[in-house]
Design a protein around this motif. Structure first.
Motif, mmCIF file in Angstrom:
data_model
loop_
_atom_site.group_PDB
_atom_site.id
_atom_site.type_symbol
_atom_site.label_atom_id
_atom_site.label_comp_id
_atom_site.label_asym_id
_atom_site.label_seq_id
_atom_site.Cartn_x
_atom_site.Cartn_y
_atom_site.Cartn_z
ATOM 1 N N THR A 37 10.260 -5.344 11.825
ATOM 2 C CA THR A 37 9.723 -5.114 13.160
ATOM 3 C C THR A 37 9.562 -3.614 13.358
ATOM 4 N N ILE A 38 8.440 -3.245 13.943
ATOM 5 C CA ILE A 38 8.179 -1.844 14.282
ATOM 6 C C ILE A 38 7.371 -1.814 15.567
ATOM 7 N N GLU A 39 7.320 -0.656 16.193
ATOM 8 C CA GLU A 39 6.369 -0.472 17.284
ATOM 9 C C GLU A 39 5.008 -0.354 16.617
ATOM 10 N N TYR A 40 4.115 -1.261 16.902
ATOM 11 C CA TYR A 40 2.842 -1.338 16.191
ATOM 12 C C TYR A 40 1.866 -0.313 16.759
ATOM 13 N N GLU A 41 2.101 0.949 16.431
ATOM 14 C CA GLU A 41 1.239 2.051 16.851
ATOM 15 C C GLU A 41 0.463 2.549 15.639
ATOM 16 N N ASP A 42 -0.743 3.013 15.853
ATOM 17 C CA ASP A 42 -1.600 3.451 14.748
ATOM 18 C C ASP A 42 -0.916 4.468 13.835
ATOM 19 N N GLY A 43 -0.305 5.491 14.415
ATOM 20 C CA GLY A 43 0.340 6.530 13.610
ATOM 21 C C GLY A 43 1.499 5.996 12.806
ATOM 22 N N LEU A 44 2.323 5.154 13.429
ATOM 23 C CA LEU A 44 3.478 4.591 12.727
ATOM 24 C C LEU A 44 3.048 3.635 11.625
ATOM 25 N N VAL A 45 2.035 2.840 11.895
ATOM 26 C CA VAL A 45 1.525 1.910 10.883
ATOM 27 C C VAL A 45 0.986 2.691 9.681
ATOM 28 N N ALA A 46 0.269 3.765 9.935
ATOM 29 C CA ALA A 46 -0.256 4.600 8.846
ATOM 30 C C ALA A 46 0.883 5.251 8.070
ATOM 31 N N ASP A 47 1.881 5.772 8.778
ATOM 32 C CA ASP A 47 3.029 6.395 8.112
ATOM 33 C C ASP A 47 3.772 5.395 7.238
ATOM 34 N N LEU A 48 3.976 4.187 7.745
ATOM 35 C CA LEU A 48 4.679 3.169 6.973
ATOM 36 C C LEU A 48 3.878 2.796 5.728
ATOM 37 N N GLY A 49 2.572 2.620 5.889
ATOM 38 C CA GLY A 49 1.714 2.315 4.739
ATOM 39 C C GLY A 49 1.759 3.405 3.687
ATOM 40 N N ASP A 50 1.707 4.660 4.136
ATOM 41 C CA ASP A 50 1.778 5.793 3.206
ATOM 42 C C ASP A 50 3.114 5.816 2.472
ATOM 43 N N ALA A 51 4.198 5.585 3.198
ATOM 44 C CA ALA A 51 5.529 5.591 2.585
ATOM 45 C C ALA A 51 5.661 4.474 1.547
ATOM 46 N N LEU A 52 5.189 3.296 1.886
ATOM 47 C CA LEU A 52 5.274 2.176 0.942
ATOM 48 C C LEU A 52 4.405 2.425 -0.293
ATOM 49 N N GLU A 53 3.250 3.049 -0.096
ATOM 50 C CA GLU A 53 2.374 3.355 -1.231
ATOM 51 C C GLU A 53 3.036 4.354 -2.174
ATOM 52 N N ARG A 54 3.779 5.315 -1.617
ATOM 53 C CA ARG A 54 4.493 6.275 -2.470
ATOM 54 C C ARG A 54 5.630 5.594 -3.233
ATOM 55 N N ILE A 55 6.317 4.660 -2.578
ATOM 56 C CA ILE A 55 7.447 3.966 -3.211
ATOM 57 C C ILE A 55 6.960 2.987 -4.266
ATOM 58 N N ALA A 56 5.953 2.189 -3.924
ATOM 59 C CA ALA A 56 5.464 1.140 -4.822
ATOM 60 C C ALA A 56 3.946 1.067 -4.726
ATOM 61 N N PRO A 57 3.232 1.879 -5.505
ATOM 62 C CA PRO A 57 1.764 1.886 -5.446
ATOM 63 C C PRO A 57 1.170 0.497 -5.703
ATOM 64 N N GLN A 58 0.142 0.149 -4.939
ATOM 65 C CA GLN A 58 -0.482 -1.168 -5.080
ATOM 66 C C GLN A 58 -1.155 -1.343 -6.438
ATOM 67 N N GLU A 59 -1.615 -0.271 -7.027
ATOM 68 C CA GLU A 59 -2.359 -0.363 -8.280
ATOM 69 C C GLU A 59 -1.472 -0.364 -9.527
ATOM 70 N N ILE A 60 -0.160 -0.264 -9.343
ATOM 71 C CA ILE A 60 0.736 -0.237 -10.498
ATOM 72 C C ILE A 60 0.691 -1.590 -11.219
ATOM 73 N N VAL A 61 0.733 -1.567 -12.519
ATOM 74 C CA VAL A 61 0.734 -2.793 -13.315
ATOM 75 C C VAL A 61 2.105 -2.946 -13.953
ATOM 76 N N PHE A 62 2.767 -4.036 -13.650
ATOM 77 C CA PHE A 62 4.060 -4.344 -14.244
ATOM 78 C C PHE A 62 3.824 -5.200 -15.477
ATOM 79 N N LEU A 63 4.207 -4.712 -16.624
ATOM 80 C CA LEU A 63 3.949 -5.427 -17.871
ATOM 81 C C LEU A 63 4.775 -6.694 -18.001
ATOM 82 N N GLU A 64 5.929 -6.734 -17.378
ATOM 83 C CA GLU A 64 6.810 -7.884 -17.521
ATOM 84 C C GLU A 64 6.579 -8.950 -16.466
#
Length: 78
Positions: A34-61
């Motif tokens: 749960t978060i306050e669904y504000e544009d800035g916070l949503v963008a910040d969360l998306g950016d943070a998650l992308e840094r932690i676990a990039p969507q384009e990463i390929v897991f070989l296993e």
């Protein structure tokens, strides 16, 4: 993904006056937060998650097929 409207509509379609709503995401890699669904916070969360676990990463296993997201909504009450 903001599911607030869908949950609200589901709740309004019942005659419940009191109770609890449980949101459940099946699978080992799913999560609900749960978060306050504000544009800035949503963008910040998306950016943070992308840094932690990039969507384009390929897991070989792991199986890297695209998945359909499913959400289970359960309501209990009077």
């Amino acid at each position: 993904m903001d599911i607030t409207d869908e949950v609200q509509k589901s709740l309004e379609s019942t005659s419940l006056k009191a109770g609890a709503i449980v949101i459940f995401v099946p699978g080992a890699t799913g999560a609900v937060t749960t978060i306050e669904y504000e544009d800035g916070l949503v963008a910040d969360l998306g950016d943070a998650l992308e840094r932690i676990a990039p969507q384009e990463i390929v897991f070989l296993e792991l199986d890297n097929r695209k998945r359909h997201r499913k959400l289970v909504l359960q309501m209990m009450g009077e």
